[in-house]
Design a protein around this motif. Sequence first.
Motif, PDB file in Angstrom:
ATOM      1  N   UNK A  62     -22.221   7.244  37.367  1.00 19.53           N
ATOM      2  CA  UNK A  62     -21.202   6.210  37.570  1.00 19.53           C
ATOM      3  C   UNK A  62     -21.224   5.277  36.363  1.00 19.53           C
ATOM      4  N   UNK A  63     -20.100   5.169  35.677  1.00 19.30           N
ATOM      5  CA  UNK A  63     -19.947   4.228  34.567  1.00 19.30           C
ATOM      6  C   UNK A  63     -19.351   2.935  35.092  1.00 19.30           C
TER       7      UNK A  63
ATOM      8  N   UNK B  50     -28.242   8.850  45.485  1.00 15.92           N
ATOM      9  CA  UNK B  50     -28.110   7.683  44.623  1.00 15.92           C
ATOM     10  C   UNK B  50     -27.610   8.151  43.255  1.00 15.92           C
ATOM     11  N   UNK B  51     -26.600   7.495  42.683  1.00 17.68           N
ATOM     12  CA  UNK B  51     -26.135   7.919  41.361  1.00 17.68           C
ATOM     13  C   UNK B  51     -27.003   7.327  40.253  1.00 17.68           C
ATOM     14  N   UNK B  52     -26.893   7.906  39.079  1.00 19.23           N
ATOM     15  CA  UNK B  52     -27.341   7.246  37.860  1.00 19.23           C
ATOM     16  C   UNK B  52     -26.189   6.346  37.427  1.00 19.23           C
ATOM     17  N   UNK B  53     -26.467   5.079  37.149  1.00 17.05           N
ATOM     18  CA  UNK B  53     -25.428   4.123  36.761  1.00 17.05           C
ATOM     19  C   UNK B  53     -25.656   3.711  35.313  1.00 17.05           C
ATOM     20  N   UNK B  54     -24.586   3.708  34.528  1.00 17.75           N
ATOM     21  CA  UNK B  54     -24.664   3.264  33.141  1.00 17.75           C
ATOM     22  C   UNK B  54     -23.701   2.115  32.926  1.00 17.75           C
ATOM     23  N   UNK B  55     -24.198   1.012  32.335  1.00 16.03           N
ATOM     24  CA  UNK B  55     -23.348  -0.112  31.974  1.00 16.03           C
ATOM     25  C   UNK B  55     -22.645   0.171  30.666  1.00 16.03           C
ATOM     26  N   UNK B  56     -21.354  -0.115  30.632  1.00 17.69           N
ATOM     27  CA  UNK B  56     -20.540   0.212  29.460  1.00 17.69           C
ATOM     28  C   UNK B  56     -19.847  -1.044  28.953  1.00 17.69           C
ATOM     29  N   UNK B  57     -19.888  -1.272  27.618  1.00 13.53           N
ATOM     30  CA  UNK B  57     -19.191  -2.427  27.052  1.00 13.53           C
ATOM     31  C   UNK B  57     -18.476  -2.099  25.745  1.00 13.53           C
ATOM     32  N   UNK B  58     -18.460  -0.827  25.377  1.00 11.88           N
ATOM     33  CA  UNK B  58     -17.781  -0.426  24.151  1.00 11.88           C
ATOM     34  C   UNK B  58     -18.651  -0.441  22.916  1.00 11.88           C
TER      35      UNK B  58
END
Length: 298
Positions: free
Chosen positions: A34-35, A3-11
């Motif tokens: 995973x971005x 399972x990856x670590x997922x990060x939400x990105x919005x700038x």
Amino acid sequence: MLRPVVAGLDGSRESLAAAHWAAREALRRGLPLRLVHAWEGLPDTAQGADLPEIRVPQSRARRMLRDTVDQLTASYPRLELSGEQVRRQPGPALLDEAQNAELLVIGSQGLGAVGGFVLGSVAMATALHAERPVVLVRAGETAQSEHLPDAFGRPTTLTALRDVAVAVDTDGPCDDVLDFAFRTAELRRAPLRVVHAWHVPLSHGLPDARTRGSLRQEAEREVTALLEPWRRKFPAVYVAETLHEGRPAHVLPRAVSGSALLVVGRRRRHPGVGAHAGPVAHALVHHVTRPVVLVPHD
């Protein structure tokens, strides 16, 4: 498959800090990162991509994702990293990502902030509905923030890591919360600070010192009994038990100050009921300035 670590990105500054925190945590856990940038403004046809009102923000979004990937690659060369843009609302997109993630990491502005793309109400709603642990990270969080200052009080990454704090409630199940907290402390080779708040029930009226002392001893016994099997399971983790008198929502934000990370439980709700953080988790999420992990439990 890992399972990856997922990060939400919005700038935003918050999401960039969250991406860096996620990168460090992925390396500790030996997992890929995973971005994900979720935005409804992405075109769904080649024709739409030619419109100026779409092409310009799309170009900015691509550049933001590309620049972040490049920055993380340079800062963490051993990290397995990928990034993707998805044409969806951020909340639903991140909830779907969380289903297959070890951790979901998102930026948070904390108390009194204006809601943003992945911030504010979107971040909280995502954290309260996800079936996996969600980490909320504030702007300004750095690698140095996770370490104790040096002998002169200066930020550094050359000192020991700060402890991991976990808030426990002896009246309900917290196995998932403790499992996450102990494993995280073990991976970091950091101490684990277990914090518990107790108070005198209203039914006791105005208690004297003897009654208060008796209630504190009872709380200490309950916490010790709760932690006993976890100490045996994780013998390498140094555990410090700290008890504080008062309502949890009032005393725990101060009690966990100085930690690198706070782990707190969030009870799962039936779909028809909706999700609520509860007063304790709500107070901790909004008042603790360090990263907070919400761990769902039954």
